[in-house]
Design a protein around this motif. Structure first.
Motif, PDB file in Angstrom:
ATOM      1  N   VAL A 112       0.879  -1.179   0.000  1.00 47.79           N
ATOM      2  CA  VAL A 112       0.000   0.000   0.000  1.00 47.79           C
ATOM      3  C   VAL A 112       0.914   1.225   0.000  1.00 47.79           C
ATOM      4  N   LEU A 113       0.954   1.921  -1.131  1.00 47.02           N
ATOM      5  CA  LEU A 113       1.795   3.120  -1.224  1.00 47.02           C
ATOM      6  C   LEU A 113       0.893   4.341  -1.095  1.00 47.02           C
ATOM      7  N   ILE A 114       1.222   5.177  -0.115  1.00 49.60           N
ATOM      8  CA  ILE A 114       0.398   6.363   0.141  1.00 49.60           C
ATOM      9  C   ILE A 114       1.079   7.576  -0.461  1.00 49.60           C
ATOM     10  N   VAL A 115       0.348   8.286  -1.315  1.00 46.18           N
ATOM     11  CA  VAL A 115       0.869   9.527  -1.899  1.00 46.18           C
ATOM     12  C   VAL A 115      -0.104  10.656  -1.561  1.00 46.18           C
ATOM     13  N   ASP A 116       0.325  11.882  -1.835  1.00 42.09           N
ATOM     14  CA  ASP A 116      -0.507  13.049  -1.551  1.00 42.09           C
ATOM     15  C   ASP A 116      -1.402  13.328  -2.756  1.00 42.09           C
ATOM     16  N   LYS A 126       8.254   7.724  -6.655  1.00 39.06           N
ATOM     17  CA  LYS A 126       8.450   6.890  -7.856  1.00 39.06           C
ATOM     18  C   LYS A 126       9.391   5.724  -7.535  1.00 39.06           C
ATOM     19  N   VAL A 127      10.458   6.018  -6.759  1.00 41.08           N
ATOM     20  CA  VAL A 127      11.392   4.958  -6.364  1.00 41.08           C
ATOM     21  C   VAL A 127      10.639   3.881  -5.577  1.00 41.08           C
ATOM     22  N   MET A 128       9.767   4.328  -4.646  1.00 44.27           N
ATOM     23  CA  MET A 128       9.037   3.358  -3.821  1.00 44.27           C
ATOM     24  C   MET A 128       8.053   2.566  -4.676  1.00 44.27           C
ATOM     25  N   ALA A 129       7.367   3.230  -5.603  1.00 43.45           N
ATOM     26  CA  ALA A 129       6.439   2.518  -6.503  1.00 43.45           C
ATOM     27  C   ALA A 129       7.214   1.470  -7.306  1.00 43.45           C
ATOM     28  N   ASP A 130       8.437   1.818  -7.695  1.00 46.86           N
ATOM     29  CA  ASP A 130       9.241   0.867  -8.469  1.00 46.86           C
ATOM     30  C   ASP A 130       9.696  -0.317  -7.602  1.00 46.86           C
ATOM     31  N   TYR A 131       9.972  -0.047  -6.326  1.00 49.67           N
ATOM     32  CA  TYR A 131      10.264  -1.155  -5.401  1.00 49.67           C
ATOM     33  C   TYR A 131       9.078  -2.122  -5.362  1.00 49.67           C
ATOM     34  N   PHE A 132       7.882  -1.552  -5.200  1.00 51.91           N
ATOM     35  CA  PHE A 132       6.673  -2.384  -5.129  1.00 51.91           C
ATOM     36  C   PHE A 132       6.500  -3.188  -6.406  1.00 51.91           C
ATOM     37  N   LYS A 133       6.665  -2.489  -7.542  1.00 50.58           N
ATOM     38  CA  LYS A 133       6.491  -3.123  -8.844  1.00 50.58           C
ATOM     39  C   LYS A 133       7.457  -4.297  -8.992  1.00 50.58           C
ATOM     40  N   ALA A 134       8.704  -4.074  -8.554  1.00 45.75           N
ATOM     41  CA  ALA A 134       9.753  -5.082  -8.741  1.00 45.75           C
ATOM     42  C   ALA A 134       9.495  -6.360  -7.931  1.00 45.75           C
ATOM     43  N   THR A 135       8.662  -6.281  -6.887  1.00 48.09           N
ATOM     44  CA  THR A 135       8.391  -7.490  -6.093  1.00 48.09           C
ATOM     45  C   THR A 135       7.561  -8.493  -6.886  1.00 48.09           C
ATOM     46  N   GLY A 136       6.819  -7.992  -7.888  1.00 45.49           N
ATOM     47  CA  GLY A 136       5.905  -8.869  -8.611  1.00 45.49           C
ATOM     48  C   GLY A 136       4.646  -9.173  -7.801  1.00 45.49           C
ATOM     49  N   ARG A 137       4.556  -8.617  -6.607  1.00 45.20           N
ATOM     50  CA  ARG A 137       3.379  -8.821  -5.750  1.00 45.20           C
ATOM     51  C   ARG A 137       2.370  -7.720  -6.053  1.00 45.20           C
ATOM     52  N   PRO A 138       1.093  -7.958  -5.711  1.00 39.33           N
ATOM     53  CA  PRO A 138       0.104  -6.905  -5.937  1.00 39.33           C
ATOM     54  C   PRO A 138       0.300  -5.708  -4.996  1.00 39.33           C
ATOM     55  N   TYR A 139      -0.111  -4.541  -5.454  1.00 40.19           N
ATOM     56  CA  TYR A 139      -0.067  -3.359  -4.587  1.00 40.19           C
ATOM     57  C   TYR A 139      -1.152  -2.388  -5.019  1.00 40.19           C
ATOM     58  N   VAL A 140      -1.493  -1.484  -4.123  1.00 38.83           N
ATOM     59  CA  VAL A 140      -2.463  -0.425  -4.427  1.00 38.83           C
ATOM     60  C   VAL A 140      -1.825   0.913  -4.045  1.00 38.83           C
ATOM     61  N   ILE A 141      -2.331   1.975  -4.676  1.00 36.56           N
ATOM     62  CA  ILE A 141      -1.872   3.313  -4.327  1.00 36.56           C
ATOM     63  C   ILE A 141      -3.032   4.028  -3.632  1.00 36.56           C
ATOM     64  N   VAL A 142      -2.734   4.646  -2.509  1.00 36.02           N
ATOM     65  CA  VAL A 142      -3.730   5.431  -1.791  1.00 36.02           C
ATOM     66  C   VAL A 142      -3.369   6.904  -1.959  1.00 36.02           C
ATOM     67  N   ALA A 143      -4.306   7.693  -2.508  1.00 34.12           N
ATOM     68  CA  ALA A 143      -4.057   9.139  -2.672  1.00 34.12           C
ATOM     69  C   ALA A 143      -4.747   9.845  -1.511  1.00 34.12           C
ATOM     70  N   ASN A 144      -3.939  10.183  -0.487  1.00 38.44           N
ATOM     71  CA  ASN A 144      -4.494  10.708   0.768  1.00 38.44           C
ATOM     72  C   ASN A 144      -4.653  12.239   0.736  1.00 38.44           C
ATOM     73  N   LYS A 145      -5.411  12.747   1.672  1.00 39.79           N
ATOM     74  CA  LYS A 145      -5.725  14.182   1.827  1.00 39.79           C
ATOM     75  C   LYS A 145      -6.671  14.664   0.720  1.00 39.79           C
ATOM     76  N   LEU A 146      -7.532  13.765   0.292  1.00 38.91           N
ATOM     77  CA  LEU A 146      -8.528  14.080  -0.739  1.00 38.91           C
ATOM     78  C   LEU A 146      -9.410  15.257  -0.329  1.00 38.91           C
ATOM     79  N   ASP A 147      -9.652  15.374   0.983  1.00 38.96           N
ATOM     80  CA  ASP A 147     -10.511  16.463   1.481  1.00 38.96           C
ATOM     81  C   ASP A 147      -9.948  17.845   1.154  1.00 38.96           C
ATOM     82  N   LYS A 148      -8.665  17.897   0.806  1.00 41.00           N
ATOM     83  CA  LYS A 148      -8.059  19.191   0.484  1.00 41.00           C
ATOM     84  C   LYS A 148      -8.197  19.561  -0.993  1.00 41.00           C
TER      85      LYS A 148
END
Ligand code: GDP
Length: 206
Positions: A112-116, A126-148
Motif C-alpha cells: 500500500v503506497l500512500i501519496v498526496d 516513484k522509487v518506492m512505486a518501483d520497489y513495489f512493482k519489482a516485487t511482482g506482488r500486488p499493490y495499491v496506491i492510496v491518494a491521501n488528503k482528498l478532502d483538500k
C-alpha cells in the motif's frame, strides 16, 4: 473472510532482517513520504485514534513497525522517506533497511503506497512505486488528503498520479481522506480481496 480491525496489536519494531517475522501470516506493507499521512491512514483503517503515531518525530524513521490484525495478517509500517532534514547517515540507514526488506521475496504479500492527492508524486514516491512493482506482488496506491481537493481537481490529479508513477492499468488508485474517512471501505476491500485470493493466506482464511 471477515477481518476484525479492532483486534490489532503492536508486535515489534524491527531494525534489521533478523527481526522480520517470517511465519506464514501475510504481510501488508504501508509506505509513504514523511507527513503524507501514513499513520493517519492506518489509524483510519483500524478505526483507532492513536494506534500508529500521528506526527511521530520526523527522522525517527529507521525501524519497521509490525502490527498483527485479528491474528490474520501483519500490517507492516515501513519508515517514511523524503524528509528534508534527515542526515545522510540516516538516509543510508533507511535505504539499507528498506533494501533488506525488499531483498527477501517472501515478505511482502500486498503493498500500500500512500501519496498526496494534491501533488505530483515525488521522485522518492516513484522509487518506492518501483520497489513495489519489482516485487511482482500486488499493490495499491492510496491518494491521501482528498478532502483538500476541489471536486474538479480530483480527476486530473488522479490521472497525474497514475501517469507519474507509470501505474499498470490493473493497479488500483484509491482516493482517500484519513481525515474524513473516504476511501476506507475501498482500501479494506482491496486487503480482504487480496487475502481471499492469495495462496499464502489460504490456510489462515479457513
Ligand atoms: P505520517 O508522517 O505519514 O505518518 O503522517 P501523519 O499521519 O503524522 O500526518 C501528517 C499530518 O497530515 C498531520 O497533521 C495529519 O493530521 C495530517 N493529515 C493526515 N491525513 C490527512 C487527511 O486525509 N486530510 C488532511 N486534511 N490532513 C491529513
Amino acid at each position: 473472510m471477515p477481518l476484525n480491525t479492532q483486534k490489532a496489536e503492536f508486535i515489534r519494531s524491527a531494525a534489521g532482517p533478523k527481526d522480520f517475522p517470517r511465519d506464514p501470516l501475510p504481510q501488508v506493507a504501508f509506505a509513504g513520504r514523511s507527513n503524507v499521512g501514513k499513520s493517519s491512514v492506518i489509524n483510519r483503517l483500524l478505526n483507532r485514534k492513536n494506534f500508529a503515531r500521528v506526527g511521530a518525530a520526523p527522522g525517527k524513521t529507521t525501524h519497521i513497525n509490525y502490527f498483527r490484525i485479528d491474528e490474520k495478517l501483519y500490517l507492516v509500517d515501513l519508515p517514511g522517506y523524503g524528509y528534508a532534514k534527515v542526515s545522510q547517515q540516516e538516509k543510508a540507514r533507511w535505504a539499507k533497511l528498506i533494501q533488506s526488506w525488499f531483498d527477501d521475496p517472501t515478505l511482502m504479500s500486498l503493498g500500500v503506497l500512500i501519496v498526496d492527492a494534491r501533488h505530483k508524486p515525488t521522485a522518492d514516491d516513484k522509487v518506492m512505486a518501483d520497489y513495489f512493482k519489482a516485487t511482482g506482488r500486488p499493490y495499491v496506491i492510496v491518494a491521501n488528503k482528498l478532502d483538500k481537493l476541489k471536486k474538479s481537481e480530483i480527476e486530473p490529479n488522479m490521472a497525474l498520479i497514475r501517469e507519474t508513477l507509470e501505474l499498470p492499468v490493473d493497479i488500483k488508485l484509491i482516493p482517500f481522506s484519513a481525515e474524513k474517512g473516504s476511501g476506507r471501505e475501498d482500501l479494506l476491500r482491496a486487503i480482504l480481496d487480496h487475502m481471499e485470493t492469495n495462496p499464502k493466506t489460504a490456510s489462515v482464511a479457513e
